[in-house]
Design a protein around this motif. Structure first.
Motif, mmCIF file in Angstrom:
data_model
loop_
_atom_site.group_PDB
_atom_site.id
_atom_site.type_symbol
_atom_site.label_atom_id
_atom_site.label_comp_id
_atom_site.label_asym_id
_atom_site.label_seq_id
_atom_site.Cartn_x
_atom_site.Cartn_y
_atom_site.Cartn_z
ATOM 1 N N MET A 1 -3.783 9.927 17.313
ATOM 2 C CA MET A 1 -3.709 10.027 15.863
ATOM 3 C C MET A 1 -2.826 8.910 15.326
ATOM 4 O O MET A 1 -1.785 8.607 15.898
ATOM 5 N N PHE A 2 -3.213 8.321 14.230
ATOM 6 C CA PHE A 2 -2.413 7.269 13.597
ATOM 7 C C PHE A 2 -1.243 7.890 12.856
ATOM 8 O O PHE A 2 -1.402 8.893 12.160
ATOM 9 N N ASN A 3 -0.070 7.297 12.995
ATOM 10 C CA ASN A 3 1.121 7.791 12.303
ATOM 11 C C ASN A 3 1.252 7.203 10.906
ATOM 12 O O ASN A 3 1.508 7.921 9.944
ATOM 13 N N ARG A 4 1.156 5.879 10.808
ATOM 14 C CA ARG A 4 1.273 5.159 9.542
ATOM 15 C C ARG A 4 0.968 3.692 9.794
ATOM 16 O O ARG A 4 0.826 3.278 10.936
ATOM 17 N N ILE A 5 0.911 2.904 8.741
ATOM 18 C CA ILE A 5 0.720 1.467 8.911
ATOM 19 C C ILE A 5 2.008 0.885 9.478
ATOM 20 O O ILE A 5 3.094 1.153 8.961
ATOM 21 N N HIS A 6 1.901 0.101 10.530
ATOM 22 C CA HIS A 6 3.078 -0.521 11.141
ATOM 23 C C HIS A 6 3.448 -1.828 10.452
ATOM 24 O O HIS A 6 4.598 -2.077 10.135
ATOM 25 N N HIS A 7 2.455 -2.693 10.256
ATOM 26 C CA HIS A 7 2.724 -3.956 9.576
ATOM 27 C C HIS A 7 1.444 -4.512 8.956
ATOM 28 O O HIS A 7 0.354 -4.079 9.283
ATOM 29 N N ILE A 8 1.645 -5.463 8.060
ATOM 30 C CA ILE A 8 0.565 -6.191 7.435
ATOM 31 C C ILE A 8 0.807 -7.660 7.731
ATOM 32 O O ILE A 8 1.926 -8.147 7.546
ATOM 33 N N ALA A 9 -0.190 -8.374 8.206
ATOM 34 C CA ALA A 9 -0.042 -9.791 8.539
ATOM 35 C C ALA A 9 -0.683 -10.645 7.445
ATOM 36 O O ALA A 9 -1.800 -10.366 7.011
ATOM 37 N N ILE A 10 0.050 -11.670 7.021
ATOM 38 C CA ILE A 10 -0.426 -12.598 5.997
ATOM 39 C C ILE A 10 -0.284 -14.009 6.548
ATOM 40 O O ILE A 10 0.776 -14.375 7.058
ATOM 41 N N ILE A 11 -1.341 -14.794 6.436
ATOM 42 C CA ILE A 11 -1.288 -16.207 6.820
ATOM 43 C C ILE A 11 -1.158 -17.028 5.552
ATOM 44 O O ILE A 11 -1.964 -16.881 4.631
ATOM 45 N N VAL A 48 9.951 -4.130 4.077
ATOM 46 C CA VAL A 48 9.668 -3.710 2.717
ATOM 47 C C VAL A 48 10.293 -2.322 2.565
ATOM 48 O O VAL A 48 9.743 -1.339 3.061
ATOM 49 N N ASN A 49 11.465 -2.271 1.953
ATOM 50 C CA ASN A 49 12.172 -1.012 1.718
ATOM 51 C C ASN A 49 12.414 -0.227 3.008
ATOM 52 O O ASN A 49 12.364 1.002 3.012
ATOM 53 N N GLU A 50 12.639 -0.926 4.097
ATOM 54 C CA GLU A 50 12.973 -0.316 5.394
ATOM 55 C C GLU A 50 11.874 0.586 5.953
ATOM 56 O O GLU A 50 12.092 1.308 6.906
ATOM 57 N N VAL A 51 10.681 0.564 5.357
ATOM 58 C CA VAL A 51 9.613 1.439 5.826
ATOM 59 C C VAL A 51 8.479 0.635 6.462
ATOM 60 O O VAL A 51 8.058 0.926 7.568
ATOM 61 N N LEU A 77 -3.053 -6.187 -1.453
ATOM 62 C CA LEU A 77 -1.926 -5.441 -0.909
ATOM 63 C C LEU A 77 -1.216 -4.814 -2.090
ATOM 64 O O LEU A 77 -0.874 -5.514 -3.053
ATOM 65 N N ALA A 78 -1.008 -3.504 -2.087
ATOM 66 C CA ALA A 78 -0.402 -2.795 -3.215
ATOM 67 C C ALA A 78 0.998 -2.312 -2.851
ATOM 68 O O ALA A 78 1.210 -1.774 -1.769
ATOM 69 N N PHE A 79 1.922 -2.502 -3.798
ATOM 70 C CA PHE A 79 3.299 -2.042 -3.639
ATOM 71 C C PHE A 79 3.577 -0.925 -4.639
ATOM 72 O O PHE A 79 3.341 -1.078 -5.838
ATOM 73 N N GLU A 80 4.076 0.187 -4.138
ATOM 74 C CA GLU A 80 4.449 1.309 -4.984
ATOM 75 C C GLU A 80 5.761 0.990 -5.692
ATOM 76 O O GLU A 80 6.706 0.501 -5.075
#
Length: 127
Positions: A1-11, A48-51, A77-80
């Protein structure tokens, strides 16, 4: 099961410009910065906000994004945020323009878009 998004990669196309944007203008925290000589590539890990974590990469001559925003693949990419107007003002103080605020037709929440130095669409979504 997936827990959460770990990271997003941007080039990015210009490493120093993008590093300044994400660190000094958006305020993300540098976790680590690495240069991979064999690939002539930087990798910058940002919190990003330690999360969540963004990995910012540079490569020689990366191909441009085909179109905005309906290119195949990652759309944006959306930021809350808690206060969208406050964040738009903060971005404006750094010379970053945001589109007019819109209302999500399904949730009634306010959102807007702005772009990183390479034109990657970034969203602010008020909760």
């Amino acid at each position: 099961m997936f827990n959460r998004i770990h990271h997003i990669a941007i080039i990015c196309s210009h490493y120093e410009k993008s590093k300044d944007f994400y660190v000094n203008k958006l305020g993300f925290t540098v976790l680590g910065e690495f240069y991979r000589a064999e690939r002539k590539s930087y990798k910058l890990d940002l919190a990003v906000n330690e999360v969540y974590q963004i990995e910012l990469f540079s490569f020689e001559n990366p191909p441009a994004r085909p179109s905005r925003p309906e290119a195949q693949g990652l759309r944006h990419l959306a930021f809350e945020v808690d206060d969208i107007e406050e964040e738009i003002s903060r971005l404006s103080n750094h010379g970053i323009a945001a589109e007019p605020i819109r209302i999500d037709e399904f949730t009634g929440k306010r959102f807007t878009f702005f772009a990183d130095p390479d034109g990657l669409p970034l969203e602010l979504y008020e909760v």
